[in-house]
Design a protein around this motif. Structure first.
Motif, mmCIF file in Angstrom:
data_model
loop_
_atom_site.group_PDB
_atom_site.id
_atom_site.type_symbol
_atom_site.label_atom_id
_atom_site.label_comp_id
_atom_site.label_asym_id
_atom_site.label_seq_id
_atom_site.Cartn_x
_atom_site.Cartn_y
_atom_site.Cartn_z
ATOM 1 N N GLY A 140 0.871 -1.051 -0.183
ATOM 2 C CA GLY A 140 0.083 -0.043 -0.118
ATOM 3 C C GLY A 140 1.043 1.115 0.065
ATOM 4 N N ALA A 141 0.247 2.457 0.147
ATOM 5 C CA ALA A 141 0.839 3.606 0.157
ATOM 6 C C ALA A 141 0.872 4.132 1.394
ATOM 7 C CB ALA A 141 0.416 4.495 -1.015
ATOM 8 N N PHE A 142 1.600 5.384 1.755
ATOM 9 C CA PHE A 142 1.594 6.495 2.712
ATOM 10 C C PHE A 142 1.558 7.759 2.254
ATOM 11 C CE2 PHE A 142 5.639 5.096 3.082
ATOM 12 C CZ PHE A 142 6.661 6.505 3.293
ATOM 13 N N ILE A 143 1.039 8.789 3.072
ATOM 14 C CA ILE A 143 1.301 10.061 2.986
ATOM 15 C C ILE A 143 1.625 10.555 4.570
ATOM 16 C CG2 ILE A 143 0.456 12.372 2.144
ATOM 17 C CD1 ILE A 143 -1.398 10.736 0.298
ATOM 18 N N ASN A 144 2.545 11.336 4.826
ATOM 19 C CA ASN A 144 2.802 11.723 6.164
ATOM 20 C C ASN A 144 3.615 12.779 6.052
ATOM 21 O OD1 ASN A 144 5.575 11.242 5.984
ATOM 22 N ND2 ASN A 144 5.530 9.081 6.747
ATOM 23 N N ARG A 157 -2.501 5.943 5.871
ATOM 24 C CA ARG A 157 -2.035 4.839 4.935
ATOM 25 C C ARG A 157 -3.252 4.411 3.766
ATOM 26 N NH1 ARG A 157 0.064 0.153 8.631
ATOM 27 N NH2 ARG A 157 0.573 -0.677 6.387
ATOM 28 N N ILE A 158 -2.826 4.276 2.665
ATOM 29 C CA ILE A 158 -3.726 3.904 1.673
ATOM 30 C C ILE A 158 -3.569 2.374 1.157
ATOM 31 C CG2 ILE A 158 -4.630 4.412 -0.674
ATOM 32 C CD1 ILE A 158 -3.068 7.340 -0.045
ATOM 33 N N LYS A 159 -4.513 1.531 1.356
ATOM 34 C CA LYS A 159 -4.328 0.247 1.348
ATOM 35 C C LYS A 159 -5.762 -0.348 1.123
ATOM 36 C CE LYS A 159 -2.298 -3.901 2.835
ATOM 37 N NZ LYS A 159 -1.446 -4.714 3.890
ATOM 38 N N GLU A 160 -6.052 -1.036 -0.138
ATOM 39 C CA GLU A 160 -7.483 -1.848 -0.163
ATOM 40 C C GLU A 160 -7.343 -2.941 0.763
ATOM 41 O OE1 GLU A 160 -10.228 -3.391 -3.912
ATOM 42 O OE2 GLU A 160 -8.329 -2.588 -4.388
ATOM 43 N N ASP A 161 -8.527 -3.229 1.249
ATOM 44 C CA ASP A 161 -8.591 -4.342 2.157
ATOM 45 C C ASP A 161 -8.962 -5.554 1.104
ATOM 46 O OD1 ASP A 161 -9.156 -6.336 4.095
ATOM 47 O OD2 ASP A 161 -10.560 -5.284 5.066
ATOM 48 N N GLN A 162 -8.247 -6.818 1.100
ATOM 49 C CA GLN A 162 -8.624 -7.712 0.116
ATOM 50 C C GLN A 162 -9.636 -8.909 0.860
ATOM 51 O OE1 GLN A 162 -7.477 -7.652 -2.948
ATOM 52 N NE2 GLN A 162 -6.370 -5.835 -2.720
ATOM 53 N N SER A 163 -9.927 -8.626 2.007
ATOM 54 C CA SER A 163 -10.660 -9.897 2.627
ATOM 55 C C SER A 163 -12.142 -9.927 1.985
ATOM 56 C CB SER A 163 -10.849 -9.477 3.981
ATOM 57 O OG SER A 163 -11.540 -8.137 4.383
ATOM 58 N N ASP A 164 -12.880 -10.924 2.182
ATOM 59 C CA ASP A 164 -14.289 -11.210 1.700
ATOM 60 C C ASP A 164 -15.137 -10.624 2.689
ATOM 61 O OD1 ASP A 164 -13.340 -12.456 -0.543
ATOM 62 O OD2 ASP A 164 -13.502 -14.348 0.501
ATOM 63 N N GLY A 165 -16.226 -10.020 2.462
ATOM 64 C CA GLY A 165 -17.510 -9.857 3.331
ATOM 65 C C GLY A 165 -17.119 -8.307 3.722
ATOM 66 N N THR A 166 -17.213 -8.010 4.872
ATOM 67 C CA THR A 166 -17.150 -6.475 5.368
ATOM 68 C C THR A 166 -15.503 -6.371 5.262
ATOM 69 O OG1 THR A 166 -16.720 -7.237 7.694
ATOM 70 C CG2 THR A 166 -18.905 -6.671 7.280
#
Length: 129
Positions: free
Chosen positions: A42-46, A70-79
């Motif tokens: 993922g990425a970050f801006i700080n 922090r910028i990161k897509e959640d890869q989990s199923d469901g919520t």
């Protein structure tokens, strides 16, 4: 007598102001640094937060806290978690003139499938000061 005091004052001030600057250590709350980079898929801006810095000529080394997004897509199923989350990291920041190289460390908390662990990243930025 007055001229003698003036002459002594000029000599003393000339001696004090002509000393070469040496490396100095300083603590501060903000150093005017903005950075962006990559960590843990993922990425970050700080920006730099509370820190201890060592300055020598046009080079500065900072060890401190890094308030971040922090910028990161959640890869989990469901919520899923939000793609952008506030985070606090810690790490080293190296500044040469206005160019910034940053090595941040972020903690990923324990989940049902993974243990908690520290992740190291790398980033580039700009010094506003």
């Amino acid at each position: 007598m007055k001229q003698f005091l003036y002459a002594c004052g000029i000599l003393i001030s000339g001696f004090c102001f002509s000393q070469k600057s040496v490396a100095k250590v300083k603590a501060s709350f903000f150093d005017g640094v903005a950075a962006a980079g990559y960590v843990d898929h993922g990425a970050f801006i700080n920006c730099t937060g509370p820190n201890i810095s060592l300055t020598y000529h046009s080079t500065k080394l900072i060890l401190g806290m890094l308030p971040s997004l922090r910028i990161k897509e959640d890869q989990s199923d469901g919520t899923r978690n939000s793609a952008i989350t506030p985070n606090l990291g810690a790490g080293l920041t190296f500044i040469y003139k206005k160019l910034v190289l940053q090595i941040p460390l972020y903690y990923n908390s324990k989940t049902s499938t993974q243990n908690g662990s520290w992740k190291m990243g790398i980033g580039l930025g700009y010094s506003l000061k």
